[in-house]
Design a protein around this motif. Structure first.
Motif, PDB file in Angstrom:
ATOM      1  N   ARG A 228      -5.300   7.833   0.802  1.00  0.00           N
ATOM      2  CA  ARG A 228      -4.972   6.958  -0.320  1.00  0.00           C
ATOM      3  C   ARG A 228      -3.548   7.203  -0.804  1.00  0.00           C
ATOM      4  O   ARG A 228      -3.110   6.591  -1.763  1.00  0.00           O
ATOM      5  CB  ARG A 228      -5.957   7.192  -1.470  1.00  0.00           C
ATOM      6  CG  ARG A 228      -7.280   6.468  -1.297  1.00  0.00           C
ATOM      7  CD  ARG A 228      -7.092   4.961  -1.394  1.00  0.00           C
ATOM      8  NE  ARG A 228      -8.322   4.247  -1.086  1.00  0.00           N
ATOM      9  CZ  ARG A 228      -9.286   4.021  -1.981  1.00  0.00           C
ATOM     10  NH1 ARG A 228      -9.169   4.479  -3.211  1.00  0.00           N
ATOM     11  NH2 ARG A 228     -10.364   3.351  -1.625  1.00  0.00           N
TER      12      ARG A 228
ATOM     13  N   HIS B  56       0.788  -1.222   0.000  1.00  0.00           N
ATOM     14  CA  HIS B  56       0.000   0.000   0.000  1.00  0.00           C
ATOM     15  C   HIS B  56       0.832   1.290   0.000  1.00  0.00           C
ATOM     16  O   HIS B  56       0.254   2.374  -0.125  1.00  0.00           O
ATOM     17  CB  HIS B  56      -0.933   0.014   1.217  1.00  0.00           C
ATOM     18  CG  HIS B  56      -1.845  -1.167   1.274  1.00  0.00           C
ATOM     19  ND1 HIS B  56      -2.848  -1.378   0.361  1.00  0.00           N
ATOM     20  CD2 HIS B  56      -1.905  -2.215   2.140  1.00  0.00           C
ATOM     21  CE1 HIS B  56      -3.492  -2.494   0.654  1.00  0.00           C
ATOM     22  NE2 HIS B  56      -2.937  -3.023   1.724  1.00  0.00           N
TER      23      HIS B  56
ATOM     24  N   ARG C  72      -5.144  -0.157   2.849  1.00  0.00           N
ATOM     25  CA  ARG C  72      -5.552   0.548   1.631  1.00  0.00           C
ATOM     26  C   ARG C  72      -6.040   1.960   1.940  1.00  0.00           C
ATOM     27  O   ARG C  72      -5.795   2.889   1.170  1.00  0.00           O
ATOM     28  CB  ARG C  72      -6.659  -0.239   0.927  1.00  0.00           C
ATOM     29  CG  ARG C  72      -7.113   0.361  -0.402  1.00  0.00           C
ATOM     30  CD  ARG C  72      -8.057  -0.583  -1.109  1.00  0.00           C
ATOM     31  NE  ARG C  72      -8.484  -0.051  -2.390  1.00  0.00           N
ATOM     32  CZ  ARG C  72      -9.608   0.617  -2.588  1.00  0.00           C
ATOM     33  NH1 ARG C  72     -10.424   0.848  -1.557  1.00  0.00           N
ATOM     34  NH2 ARG C  72      -9.942   1.055  -3.784  1.00  0.00           N
TER      35      ARG C  72
END
Length: 240
Positions: free
Chosen positions: A173, A40, A159
Motif C-alpha cells: 500500500r 497510486h 492500489r
C-alpha cells in the motif's frame, strides 16, 4: 524587466520589477510512463509530500497493528521506493528510520515483518556520483534491511501491487515514486520562446535552461538558472 506574481488572500496580481531573474523552479512529477502511478504512487518533492507520506506510513502501521489477516498485514508492512538517485536513496533511508523509531508504539508488529524495497533501473545507486559512493550507499542500505534491486524498472502500479519489468511484483500500500520528471509549466512555456535555449542531451531537448558555467542563461546577462531547471555544463567534461 517585470514579473507578475500572485499574492495575498485573494491572490491578486502584483508587478515586481527586477534587474536579475533567477530561475530555480525545479521540476514536476511525470508518471505518464508508469501506468497507474499517477493515482497510486506517493510523491516526494515538497514539504507537503513529506507530511502526507508520514501520515500515510503511520496509518499503515496502525492498520497492521490490528490486522489479523497475514497477507493484508504483509501488504501494509511492505514499502517500495522507485528510483536510486538522490531522492530515492534519501527517501528509503528516512522511511526506514521513521518506521523503526515508531515501531515501539505498535506492540504487535515484529521488526522482522517489515519489508523495504528500493528499485533502480541502473547497475549502481546514485549515478550522479562516483560508482564507489553508490556501492557504499547500497551496502549501508542492505545492512539496514533494505532490499536493493538494481537493473529493474517499475512497469506499472495498482492500489495493491507494484509490477516490475522482470515479471516480479510486490503487494504493498506504499509505493513512493521518485522517477519521472517534467519541466514546470513556467519553464516549459519560456523554453518555447526563441530568446531562451533548451538544453540538448543525447541528441534531444530535455526541458532545462541552457546555461554557461556561471549559471547564466545562454545569450543573456541578467537571467540565471540553477538546480533541476538549469542545464549546467560540467567544468571537466563539458557534459550536462
Amino acid at each position: 524587466q517585470v514579473i507578475r506574481v500572485e499574492q495575498g488572500e485573494g491572490l491578486h496580481l502584483v508587478e515586481v520589477p527586477y534587474d536579475h531573474l533567477v530561475f530555480c523552479l525545479g521540476k514536476v512529477a511525470d508518471y505518464s510512463r508508469i501506468p497507474g502511478a499517477k493515482h497510486h504512487a506517493l510523491s516526494m518533492r515538497t514539504m507537503a509530500d513529506a507530511f502526507h507520506m508520514r501520515n500515510h506510513i503511520i496509518r499503515c502501521l496502525e492498520l497492521a497493528d490490528i490486522e489479523s489477516d497475514p497477507d493484508r498485514r504483509k501488504m501494509l508492512l511492505t514499502f517500495v521506493v522507485a528510483g536510486g538517485g538522490f531522492s530515492g536513496v534519501e527517501t528509503v533511508g528516512e522511511l526506514h528510520e521513521l518506521v523503526e523509531r515508531t515501531l515501539k508504539y505498535f506492540t504487535t508488529i515484529d521488526k522482522k515483518e517489515l519489508r523495504f524495497v528500493l528499485v533502480h533501473s541502473r547497475n549502481a545507486l546514485l549515478p550522479e556520483l562516483p560508482e564507489s559512493l553508490g556501492k557504499a550507499a547500497e551496502r549501508m542500505l542492505t545492512r539496514r534491511g533494505v532490499e536493493v534491486r538494481l537493473n529493474v524498472r517499475v512497469r506499472a502500479s495498482s492500489r495493491d501491487f507494484v509490477y516490475f519489468n522482470d515479471g516480479d511484483r510486490r503487494r504493498t500500500r506504499t509505493f513512493v515514486c521518485t522517477v519521472g520528471n517534467a519541466p514546470t509549466p513556467i519553464a516549459a512555456q519560456l523554453l518555447k520562446e526563441p530568446e531562451f535555449t533548451d538544453t540538448v542531451y543525447n541528441g534531444r531537448t530535455i526541458g532545462l535552461f541552457q546555461t554557461d558555467t556561471h549559471l547564466r542563461c545562454q545569450g543573456h546577462e541578467n537571467y540565471w538558472a540553477l538546480g533541476d531547471c538549469g542545464g549546467i555544463p560540467d567544468l571537466l567534461t563539458g557534459d550536462i
